[in-house]
Design an enzyme around this catalytic site. Structure first.
Site, mmCIF file in Angstrom:
data_model
loop_
_atom_site.group_PDB
_atom_site.id
_atom_site.type_symbol
_atom_site.label_atom_id
_atom_site.label_comp_id
_atom_site.label_asym_id
_atom_site.label_seq_id
_atom_site.Cartn_x
_atom_site.Cartn_y
_atom_site.Cartn_z
ATOM 1 N N SER A 11 0.951 -1.155 0.071
ATOM 2 C CA SER A 11 0.027 0.073 -0.019
ATOM 3 C C SER A 11 0.933 1.276 -0.003
ATOM 4 C CB SER A 11 -0.830 0.204 1.273
ATOM 5 O OG SER A 11 -1.393 1.353 1.494
ATOM 6 N N HIS A 36 -0.999 -1.155 -4.342
ATOM 7 C CA HIS A 36 -2.181 -0.968 -3.806
ATOM 8 C C HIS A 36 -2.295 0.469 -3.593
ATOM 9 C CE1 HIS A 36 -5.864 -2.305 -1.472
ATOM 10 N NE2 HIS A 36 -5.305 -1.189 -0.647
ATOM 11 N N ASP A 38 -4.684 3.436 -2.181
ATOM 12 C CA ASP A 38 -5.728 3.696 -1.395
ATOM 13 C C ASP A 38 -6.111 5.306 -1.493
ATOM 14 O OD1 ASP A 38 -5.833 1.564 0.638
ATOM 15 O OD2 ASP A 38 -4.113 1.809 1.055
ATOM 16 N N MET A 40 -8.902 8.036 -0.491
ATOM 17 C CA MET A 40 -9.732 8.253 0.725
ATOM 18 C C MET A 40 -10.197 9.680 0.466
ATOM 19 S SD MET A 40 -7.450 7.002 3.934
ATOM 20 C CE MET A 40 -6.594 5.447 3.798
ATOM 21 N N HIS A 70 -8.133 1.051 -4.030
ATOM 22 C CA HIS A 70 -9.172 0.656 -3.266
ATOM 23 C C HIS A 70 -9.765 2.054 -3.003
ATOM 24 C CE1 HIS A 70 -9.471 -0.398 1.340
ATOM 25 N NE2 HIS A 70 -10.655 -0.106 0.618
ATOM 26 N N MET A 72 -12.159 4.390 -0.989
ATOM 27 C CA MET A 72 -12.902 4.522 0.257
ATOM 28 C C MET A 72 -13.453 5.944 0.193
ATOM 29 S SD MET A 72 -9.736 2.977 2.892
ATOM 30 C CE MET A 72 -8.576 3.011 1.233
ATOM 31 N N MET A 141 -11.370 -6.147 5.126
ATOM 32 C CA MET A 141 -10.458 -5.240 5.960
ATOM 33 C C MET A 141 -10.233 -5.786 7.215
ATOM 34 S SD MET A 141 -10.232 -2.621 4.030
ATOM 35 C CE MET A 141 -9.256 -1.496 5.153
ATOM 36 N N ASP A 179 -6.337 -6.649 4.210
ATOM 37 C CA ASP A 179 -5.727 -5.312 4.204
ATOM 38 C C ASP A 179 -5.955 -4.547 5.371
ATOM 39 O OD1 ASP A 179 -5.117 -2.598 3.541
ATOM 40 O OD2 ASP A 179 -6.689 -2.158 2.272
#
Ligand code: DX5
Ligand code: ZN
Length: 231
Positions: A11, A36, A38, A40, A70, A72, A141, A179
């Site tokens: 990540s 990975h 992320d 957000m 990913h 979020m 998660m 994760d």
């Protein structure tokens, strides 16, 4: 278990953003398989990170490895085409953030990306009931989403075993990804519980000695630990 090949997906949340291209090159050279990514939004989760421009910049930098996005974010659908255009390989989202989960999965696939559904620690696995066969991956998660560097929540092991069984029963090549809080010293039990795809942020980018000797040691330790379980 009908497991797929082992994937280590660092990540980049824990990478040095001031030299992100170099960090990604180095971790891939060290043997990592996926990147990975992320995303957000300071809404679905209380943190704010990176978007499609950064994904596109990594592709332009020359990254050819799969980029595992990913999301979020809430809402989800608006940003999916942007990430597909920016070079995402798989796009995963949280069912709580989409009003129409089945539609979002189809949207991701219609843009040529693999589709993943992400289950928070308290999200029941029944959310998979009517969509599992449409998915390319299930991401469990093992921390609450929003921050790197948290501790692995042990109930994720039982959840892995249950989702593993469902994937095996489906007979499909669906990846089971984990994760949050994955380290060299707990990855073996996580693999034994059925994961085949392992996200690790702080364990890799903050590994002791990595600033001097690179990421080869930590990636190798993780892969060896998984291989020993699968042998
Ligand atoms: C958390 C993110 C994770 C996180 C993992 O919301 O989805 O990918 O960066 O970080 P570590 O491995 O440090 O728990
Ligand atoms: Zn993540």
């Amino acid at each position: 278990m009908s497991l797929q090949s082992t994937v280590i997906a660092p990540s980049i949340l824990s990478a040095n953003f001031a030299k992100l291209g170099e960090e990604v090159d180095n971790v891939l050279k060290a043997g990592a398989d996926w990147v990975h990514f992320d995303v957000m939004d300071n809404h679905y989760v209380p943190n704010l990170t990176i978007g499609p421009l950064v994904c596109e910049a990594l592709r332009k930098h020359g990254v050819t490895a799969p980029i595992d996005v990913h999301l979020m974010v809430d809402p989800v659908d608006r940003i999916v085409p942007d990430f597909a255009k920016a070079g995402a390989s798989t796009i995963s989202f949280h069912p709580e953030a989409s009003l129409h989960v089945h539609r979002t999965i189809q949207l991701i696939k219609s843009h040529g990306c693999g589709a993943g559904l992400v289950l928070n620690p308290a999200t029941p696995i029944e959310v998979l009931d009517w969509v599992l066969e449409d998915l390319d991956l299930v991401l469990l998660m093992s921390v609450n989403p929003g921050f790197g560097g948290q501790s692995f929540i042990p109930s994720a092991l039982d959840k892995l075993r249950r989702v593993r069984e469902r994937i095996d029963n489906s007979g499909r090549a669906i990846r089971l990804e984990i994760d949050g809080g994955v380290k060299a010293d707990n990855i073996a039990e996580i693999a034994a519980a059925g994961a085949d795809t392992f996200v690790a942020g702080s364990a890799i980018f903050n590994a002791p000695g990595a600033d001097q000797h690179g990421y080869g040691d930590i990636v190798r330790r993780m892969k060896d630990a998984v291989a020993a379980v699968r042998a």
